[in-house]
Structures are given as C-alpha cells and as structure tokens.
Design a protein around this motif. Sequence first.
Motif, mmCIF file in Angstrom:
data_model
loop_
_atom_site.group_PDB
_atom_site.id
_atom_site.type_symbol
_atom_site.label_atom_id
_atom_site.label_comp_id
_atom_site.label_asym_id
_atom_site.label_seq_id
_atom_site.Cartn_x
_atom_site.Cartn_y
_atom_site.Cartn_z
ATOM 1 N N UNK A 140 -9.199 -2.581 1.570
ATOM 2 C CA UNK A 140 -7.704 -2.187 1.496
ATOM 3 C C UNK A 140 -7.416 -2.294 -0.189
ATOM 4 N N UNK B 223 -4.802 -11.467 3.828
ATOM 5 C CA UNK B 223 -6.014 -11.183 4.408
ATOM 6 C C UNK B 223 -6.995 -12.131 4.391
ATOM 7 N N UNK B 224 -6.717 -12.681 3.502
ATOM 8 C CA UNK B 224 -7.823 -13.797 3.004
ATOM 9 C C UNK B 224 -7.653 -15.477 4.147
ATOM 10 N N UNK C 122 -10.338 2.078 7.617
ATOM 11 C CA UNK C 122 -10.242 0.033 8.080
ATOM 12 C C UNK C 122 -10.264 0.053 9.314
ATOM 13 N N UNK D 256 -7.634 -14.538 7.447
ATOM 14 C CA UNK D 256 -9.026 -15.029 7.421
ATOM 15 C C UNK D 256 -9.145 -16.138 7.624
ATOM 16 N N UNK E 58 -13.906 -1.366 11.543
ATOM 17 C CA UNK E 58 -13.832 -2.281 11.977
ATOM 18 C C UNK E 58 -14.856 -1.715 13.079
ATOM 19 N N UNK F 15 -12.318 -6.294 4.854
ATOM 20 C CA UNK F 15 -11.592 -5.681 4.997
ATOM 21 C C UNK F 15 -10.338 -5.791 3.940
ATOM 22 N N UNK F 16 -11.060 -7.002 3.528
ATOM 23 C CA UNK F 16 -9.724 -6.790 2.867
ATOM 24 C C UNK F 16 -9.814 -6.754 1.466
ATOM 25 N N UNK F 17 -11.599 -6.041 0.866
ATOM 26 C CA UNK F 17 -11.346 -5.651 -0.281
ATOM 27 C C UNK F 17 -11.581 -4.141 -0.136
ATOM 28 N N UNK G 266 0.691 -1.572 -0.535
ATOM 29 C CA UNK G 266 -0.345 -0.023 0.118
ATOM 30 C C UNK G 266 0.619 0.817 0.505
ATOM 31 N N UNK H 42 -14.606 -10.437 7.097
ATOM 32 C CA UNK H 42 -12.934 -10.513 6.575
ATOM 33 C C UNK H 42 -12.325 -9.584 5.243
ATOM 34 N N UNK H 43 -13.979 -10.034 5.038
ATOM 35 C CA UNK H 43 -13.478 -10.447 3.123
ATOM 36 C C UNK H 43 -13.582 -9.085 2.848
ATOM 37 N N UNK I 229 -2.300 -8.096 -1.328
ATOM 38 C CA UNK I 229 -3.305 -7.461 -0.170
ATOM 39 C C UNK I 229 -4.329 -8.954 0.375
ATOM 40 N N UNK I 230 -5.046 -8.866 -0.550
ATOM 41 C CA UNK I 230 -6.339 -10.097 -0.910
ATOM 42 C C UNK I 230 -5.688 -11.301 -0.259
#
Lengths: 611, 607
Positions: free
Chosen positions: B289, A86-87, B310, A90, B314, B285-287, A65, B282-283, A82-83
């Motif tokens: 970002x 994080x995924x 972000x 998760x 939360x 947050x990822x999207x 970023x 969670x998804x 990034x995805x």
Amino acid sequence: MSSASAPVPRPAATPAVLRRGLRVIWSGIRSQPRPTAVAVLGSTLWAAATVGTAWAIGWVTDRVIEPAYLNRSVTAGGLWLIFGVLFGVLVINVTGVILRRVWATVAGFNLQAQYRRDVTRQYLRLPLSWHHAHPSGQLLSNAHADIEATWQVFNPLPMAIGVVVMLVIAGTMMVMGDPFLAFVGLLVFPGLFLANIVFQRFMSPRITQAQQLRAEVAEVAHESFEAGLIVKAMGREEEETERFRKKTHELRDSLILVGRTRGVFEPVIEAIPTLGTLAVLGVGTWRVSRGELAAADVVQMAYLFSLLAFPVRALGWVLAEIPRSVVGYDRVQGVLRAEGSMPYGDVRLPEVSGPASSELRDVVYSHEGEEQPTIRGVSIDVEAGSTTALVGPTGSGKTTLTNLALRLVDADSGSVHIDGVDARELARGELPAVATLVAQQTFMFDDTVRGNVTLGADADDESVWEALRIAQADSFVHALPKGLDSVIGERGGTLSGGQRQRIALARAIWRKPRLLVLDDATSAVDPSVEQAILAGLREAREGMTVLVVAYRMATIMLADQVVYIEHGRVVDRGTHGELLQRCKGYANLVQAYAREAAERAAVARGEVRDS
Amino acid sequence: MSDVVDEDQDREELPESSRIEQQSALGTLATLRRGLELSPEIKQGLALTMALAVVATVGRVVIPFVVQQATDNGIMAEQGVDVRFVMVAIAIAAGVVLITSLAQYFVNVRLFTAAERGLATLRLRAFRHIHDLSMLTQSTERRGALVSRVTNDVDTVSMFVQFGGLMLLISMTQIMLSTALMVIYSPILALVVYVCFVPLALLIRRFQPMLGRAYGAVRARVGDMLGAISESIVGATTIRAYGVEDRTAERIDVAIEAHRDSGVKAQIRSVMAYVSGQAFAGITTAIVLVVGTVLAARGSLTLGQLLAFLFLVNLFTMPVLMATEILNEMQNAVAGWRRVIGVIDTPADVSDPEDGIIQRRGPITVEFDGVSYAYPGGDLVLRDVDLRIEPHTKVAVVGETGSGKTTLAKLLTRLMDPTQGRVLLDGDDLRRIAFSSLRERVVLVPQEGFLFDDTLINNIRFGKPSADDDEIALAVTELGLDAWIEGMPHGLQTQVGQRGESLSAGERQLVAIVRAYLADPDLLVLDEATSAVDPSTEVRVQRALDGLTRGRTSIAIAHRLSTAEAADIVVVVDKGEIVELGHHRDLVWAGGVYTRMHASWAAQQAG
C-alpha cells in the motif's frame, strides 16, 4: 494404539448428540475457565482485527491514498499513517491468534492430563476382577485415544467462538448498510450450516467404521508381533500377513469411502459462500441500477462476505468433532463410573515382627462369567512360622488360592484371615505390609534393578544386595553395566525368564514379609540355582510363614504341611510322608519322575537280558 | 521376549547394525522419494490428478478475479453501473464454480484412492518385513513401538494426505498463478511482494527442523506415557500385592505431565511459525500500500490498479499461509514416514534364501560343523561346536543357566545364524534351505508358546492350518490330554483370552505341545517346553511325544533331568562348549559336569 476396543457405534450429529456435546464442552470450560477465557478473548481480538482490516484499508484509501492519487503527491507522514494503521491492526490480529491458539491448546492438554490422571487412578483403585474383565488394549485406548478424542474439540472451539463474534460484527455492519442485501447474504449461513449437518450425517458412520477398523488393524498387528517367535518357529509368516492384509484392505476401502464422501462435500461447502458472494453482487447490482443503493455499499458488502467465507468453516470443524467427542466422553465415563471397588475396613494389625498365620475358611470362588466355581469350598490353615506346600495338577486352582490368600480377589463365600483377622476388615495397605506374593508370571517395572527390588522405598544398597544374594540374582546383577542402577526394560525385556524370576524373588525377600507366598516362583531357573535359592530361603524363613506352590520334591520337602488339591477341592492334607502313603493322586504326581525312571531302568535291564 | 535372549546376555551392548532404525536418516525430500518408491500406487495417474488440480486452482483464482472485474468495471464503472457486464461476469463465475467443484471432486477422489492404496501396500510391506526380521532384531524395540510403525505412523501419513495433500497441491499452483497475475499487473509491486516474502522462506526453513524435533518429542512422550499407564494395567496384580498404588500413580503423573508439556511446547512453536507467516503477509500488504501510494502519486499506477493489486496480494498470501501451515504439519507426517521406512530398510540378517533348497520329508540328519556364536558386540556363547545327530535319535541338551543350550536350539531352527561354522540338515547348509521347507521339517516349541485370543481348537490349528476338528481332537487324545480338555468350560471351544491368560502357564504349554504334535515335523526342538507342567502330566505327554518322535529326531532342552534319563544321547553344554556326550547311564557315573547336575537333581527328587 486403540486396540481391542469394543465396536461402539458413533452417533451422527443429531440434535441430541449436539446437546450432549455442548454439555461436554461446557464441563470442559468449567474445569479450565482461565485458559478458555484467554483463548476466547484472543479469538475475539482476532475476529475484530479481521473485520478491522477491511475497515482499515477503506479508511487509509479515503484519507491518504485517494488524495495522494488526485493531488499527485504524498507526504512521509501520510505513508507512515498507512503503515501504522495497518500495522496496528496486524498486531491486534497476531496477538489474538497467539492467545487463541496457545491457550486453546493449554486448555485441551490440561483437560487431557486431568482425565488421564483420573482414569489411571481408577485403574489403580478398581479390583483385579474388573481388570480381568477388561482387555488391556481397551483400557490403554480409554486412557489415550478416547481422552484425546473427547477434548480435541477444544482446538477449533475458540476459533469458532471468534467466528460467531465476527458474524455478529459483520452481520450488524451489513444490516446497517442495507437490510435487504444483508438478508440475501446471510441466507448463506443457514445453508452452510445445513450442508455441514448433512455432511456429518454421512461422514460420522463412515469415520466410526474407519476408526473401528484402525483399532482392529492395530489389534492384529499387536497380537501377531507378540507371537513373533511362534510365527517364526512354525513358519506362519505368510498366514499372518494374510490375516493382516485382510484387515488392512478393509481399512483401505473404508478410508477411500471416507475420501469419496469428503470429495463430494468439500467442494460443495467451499462453493456455497462463493455463490453467496455472487448472489449479493447480482442482487446488489440490480438494486444499484434501480437507484436504491450506492455502488460502494455493494462492494463493501461483497468484500465483507468474502472475508467471512473461510473462517465460517471453523463452525463446521466444531460440529465435526462433537460426535467424536461425545463417544470418547462416554467411553471414558465408563471407566470413571466403574463400581466394584474393593472395600477396606479399618483394622490395623499390631506391629510385631514374628511370622503371621493365614487361614482360608470354606472359600468358594468363580471367575467372572464362568458358571462352575474354580475353588469349591477350600479350607487351609497355615500356622504362624510354618511352611505349607500347595500341590496339585496343572489347572487345579493353585494360583487362584494364592490370590485369595492375599486378598487380591475376594471369595464369593467363605473368608480369609491373617493373624485371625478377617482380611476384609483390614485397612488399606495393611495386608501388603505383612504378606507378599511372588507370582508365576513375573512383572518388572520399567525401572532400575534397585527400583524393582525396593519399589521406591528408601533402602541401603547392602540390604538390596543381601536380598539379591538369597534370590541368587547377585552375580548377574553385578555383571550388568550399571549394577543396581541398570534399567531393565518393558516387562523386564532385557532379562531372561529365570533372571526376572530371581529379581521378583529378591523383591519379596527384601521386604522381610511375615507371610511369603510363592507361586511356582522358580519354574524358569535350573535345579542347582533352585537348590541354592531354597537353601537361602531356609535361612531367611526364620520369622516368616511360607505358602508355596510347588511340583518339585525339594521344595515340597521344605514344608511342614502339604495340601493336595484337585479341581478346586482339597483332596488331602498332611505331611509329605502321610500323603505319599494314603493319597494316590498325590503319590502319582510327585513320584512321576521316579516311577518313569524305574520303568525305564526295568526296560533297560530287560533289553540287556534279552541281548 | 525372555526366550529370545539367552541368559546372561546383555542387550544394551548390541551395536547399531542389528537394531531397528529409530527412523531413517533420510532428509525430507529423500523420505518422500523413498516413500513413493515403496507405495508405487500413489504415483499412478498422478499426472491427470495434477492436471485436474490445476483446473481446480485456476477456478480459485479466476472466480475472485471475475468478481473483482465485475465490481471495478461493472458496478463501479465510470459511466454508471453496467448491469449486463455484471450479470455476464456472474454467469461466468458461476460456471467456473461448477467446473472447479467438479475438478476438485475428482482430484479428491483420485488422490485419496491412490494414496490409500499406496499406504496399504506400505503397511503390508512393513508388517511382513517385521516378521522377516530376526528375533534378535525384533527384540531391539518395544512391541508397542513396532505396532505403531504399521498403525499410527502410517495413519499420520494417511491423514496428512487426506487433509493436507490436496490443499498443498492447490496452494502451490495458486501461488504460481497469482504470481503470474501480479507480475502482469505491476512488476514492481510483484517484486516488492517477493522481497518481503524471502525472509519468511528463510524463517520457515529454520522453523521446520525445530518443529520436526518438537513433534518427535511429543511422539516419544506419548510412548513413555503409554508405557507408564500400561504398568498400571499389566502390573495390576503386582501393584496390589505390594501395595504400591501411590508410587505407580506418581510415576504415571510424571509421564502425563511430560506429555502435556511437550504437546504445549510443540503447539507454541507451530503457532509461532504460523503467526510469523501471518505477520509477513500483513506487513507485505502494508508495504504494498505504501509503495503503491507512492507509485500512484507519481502517476504510474491508477487507484483501481492499486486496489486490484492489493486483491492479488491477498490471493497470493492466503495460499502461502496455508502452505506454511501444511508444511509444518508435513513434518509430523514425514516423521511418521521416516519411521516406517526405517523399519522397512532395516536389513533382515536371517533371511529366506533365493532359490532355496526344498528338502524331501523323512528321517533327518543334523550336523553342527565348527559352529560358534556371539551376540553382536558380546563374547562367544558357543565355541566351535561339532555335533552329528543321526536320524531316529532322541537328544537331550542339558547345562547350567547361561551355558549356551538355548543358543543351540535357536541356531538349529535358524532363528539366528552362526557367527562361524555351519549347521547342516541332511548335508545342506541351513542358510540355503527355503524357509517353507525348513519350517515344515523343523519345529521349535519355546518355553512360552504364545496363544492367540481365540478358542483352544483354533490355537492348536495354528500348527497345521489345514487340520480339521477330528484331527485335532485325535491329537489331543493321543497326547493323553483329553481329560484335561474335558475339564475346560467349553472343551476345545473354550476361549483362552488375551495371550491365553485365562489358562495357567502350564496349560498354555500343553496347548503349544499339541500344536507342535499336530504340525508333525521331522525334527522337533523342545526348549523347556514343559517347565510349568505338573510331573505326572509331563511324563504322560513325554511318552506320547516319544510316540511321535520315534522314528523322528527330537532335541529337548530341559532343566528336569528326567528328560535326559529318557534320551538316547545326552549333550552336556558348559560355558559354550560341549563337554560331555553320551547316554545317561554312562555319563551319570563319569564324574563330570553331568554327574554333578544329576546329583543335585536327584537330591530334589529324593522323597
């Protein structure tokens, strides 16, 4: 459903209770090692992933970023990274939560099921005298609410273990970042723990009281609804509502008190981590301003901190459950440790089909907690193949004698014999195979008519119908929508008293017992039906010894021998004719109707003459 | 319950109308609305509570916001750390913590107090209503289940309010506040967040009924399990006498297993519902970002703004997750609420008339005017009965099992209302007489007179709450039962045990008789009230009752025809009709039903 439970004070979360609670938890973990292990593994994954999320966001900020922002461009690969990161975190997190919560439930429910099996085995094993000394509401509550209370702690337990893992990870990270700041921050946790302990101290007695009042409310409701008919018949709805209102309002006030206590502590417990975060920020800023610390470290520390604030409460949940769990465990152990089983011998009766003889020798018996014995030295000899009638006024001890004859209770002194063998020497199951009781209070299982007659044994329909016919129950069973397969409800609730008595009778007749004991078993059927039943029994009693409690002349007339009882003693015995001659009490009892009729007739004649 | 339903009546055929609703058919919102209507206390002062809740929530959003500001613009400030700014921010945050905590305390206390008051009212209403339901309606449900409607079911609602109510309120407000903040920070990203959460909302709507059903199943399994376990307790004697311990154990195990399986199944569903919320968060947050990075790369968002956003995400997802969890829990509470409402909304088919007639005490005339009765969905058990009973009459009703004589007694005491025709007391339709007046004048003694877990004397006092000890002792003596009472371990102070089980069946009947004797009604209805009492005691009690009933009207239903022999009038019921009417000495030779019955009775008596 916990009713009639004795008031058991619930201990506060003192160290001793805590220790015992941990022992209870440990015993639970030992008997459910696998589900617990899976749940703890899941919890560890979840803890790692929760801390990992903070780390992952920091990592992608650094790698993708920030460069993207500075370079004003980003590649698709960068976005996928990034995805993906994080995924990934998760997925670990979600997997952890699923493993943790599902297997924690499995462990908890398995423990409940196991203890319920054990407790009900005890109910089936312990002697009747034990049952008489324990109210049924309490036993039901032991098997349900208490077991639930014991193992409820398994719900938050894995999460709490995960939180400990999380604390270790985060604590290590903090200490490695800056020991001084870590110390300030971690001071919060003992503070939180302390607040929780104080909270439990205040809360425990109040919750105990509320729990007790809940049981009392249930007790009043149960009794009142059971008395429904009489409440209606006497028009006491208002009084009963008043009785219920008193308890309900006590419960209400007690719950409001619980609410007030929660009201004080909840905000405090919630505020502590926030204040901790502020402290970390303040002290951190001060140190940054003195050049002792990098600004980024303070931010990371504060973030870690806010991450922990919520899960840490899981430790509090476990602490809150522990006193409940200990009390529940103690109450359940009370049942599991109960002694006084009925000892059995190993003598087996020879497999013959003829009638059995029954004998009571100098039997003395007193109900638990009563100083005066109910049965005061009774001897009765029932010869094989004979019929003996037990006659006596209301409350003279006839029912107790039938229970003694079938060894449902053991005599304080004296002995009971079947075919000359002391009943106490017989192996388990021998006596029921030979002798059968039709009790005054009939009990129906929540089962079909067939199931209630055969009690689960294999049987052809013909034999069941034959037993029902002798008991004069065939016609109304025929009329039921599904005949033998009709389910008759709780305590036989869908049938009338007379119908239940006839099914109970069929249940006994179907087994073709060698000794049949009837305890006023036809009190709720009308005379003509009773006549038919007696006629049927007269045919069937070939090969059967019968001991019958009776008031009615027709039943007594079936007997070869009549035993007249008053106040737990045999007053006289002999044939009906002999007793009529020489026993005044007996004659008074059995001739009461005839005498009454005669007197009335005399009065009527007098009136006729006078007019 | 045996005495509630006449012999040979089949309850399985009852239509829905006379049954207690399993649970009301109301939807979730309608349930809440009806629930609040029945517990008006919950709404009292709710506006202030809500306002305080908003204050508490503002704090929950403001504190992290201030902290975040202190971090971004104080510690991480571009021109170096700004200690003053940070300290001011911390001071503000600490102040807000204090206000928030106070607000939260007041919300808690106000909410608990209002809710518990309201639920106490609900409990009482349900309790009273169950007593007001006719015996027939009451008997459509297991007694344990009735009890759970005023205990467990209300408790579920109470626990939900205590644990979930506040959090739900706060979560909802927090969702709204954080949404507003997100929109201010970046409308595009806010849109992204909401688009991501739409599927979750849809999913939750699907999960809710599934969870509702799963919780319902658990409830049903608990009931089955308790039923099975109670057999091992209540049926202890029978189980031992027949040696069927193993079979009973098997039946219990089946119920225990079923309960465990349903519990695990419900939990799996609830975990799935929770986890899907978590996955969406969670998804999202990822999207955010990813999209934020794109926006940052384009220069329309600063790095600080993205990180701040972000942080807001939360703040938004936490309460959403919390609310999801609470809504799931709420299904349990709503199920409980529905069951309580279900019982309250069951119409009482035999009810106290408004402005009912208050009758004068004294000699009483009873009249059946073309009375027919059929159990709901069943055939007629009484057919067009006409009967007039003058004051000072002693009536015996006889008939074979299933002839309808118990029905007659129940109509007379208004435990049921006739399907056709009228029952009249002193010329007034029973349905128009106030319950208070009716119960004072007419008392029924059923075959199984229930005893409370109390002393003998208090059980007798149930017949006349104002009676003092001497009055009760006198009643016992007048009935000739003093010798029996003296034989008790502690006389009148003897405890009778649960349901009076320390006494024999005959002794329980004696208590019920004394109770009615004490109540001293104008019309006494005895339904097999002495069936388990020994003959000589029965005769003695009967004589004493004659003393009571002399000058009063009494109606006795009996198998033992000694009662009929002593009556002024014998009413012979057969197949739902009165076939004979008259004095014993006339009927006994008439060659009808009574003659036959008496012959079989006499045969039993023949010494």
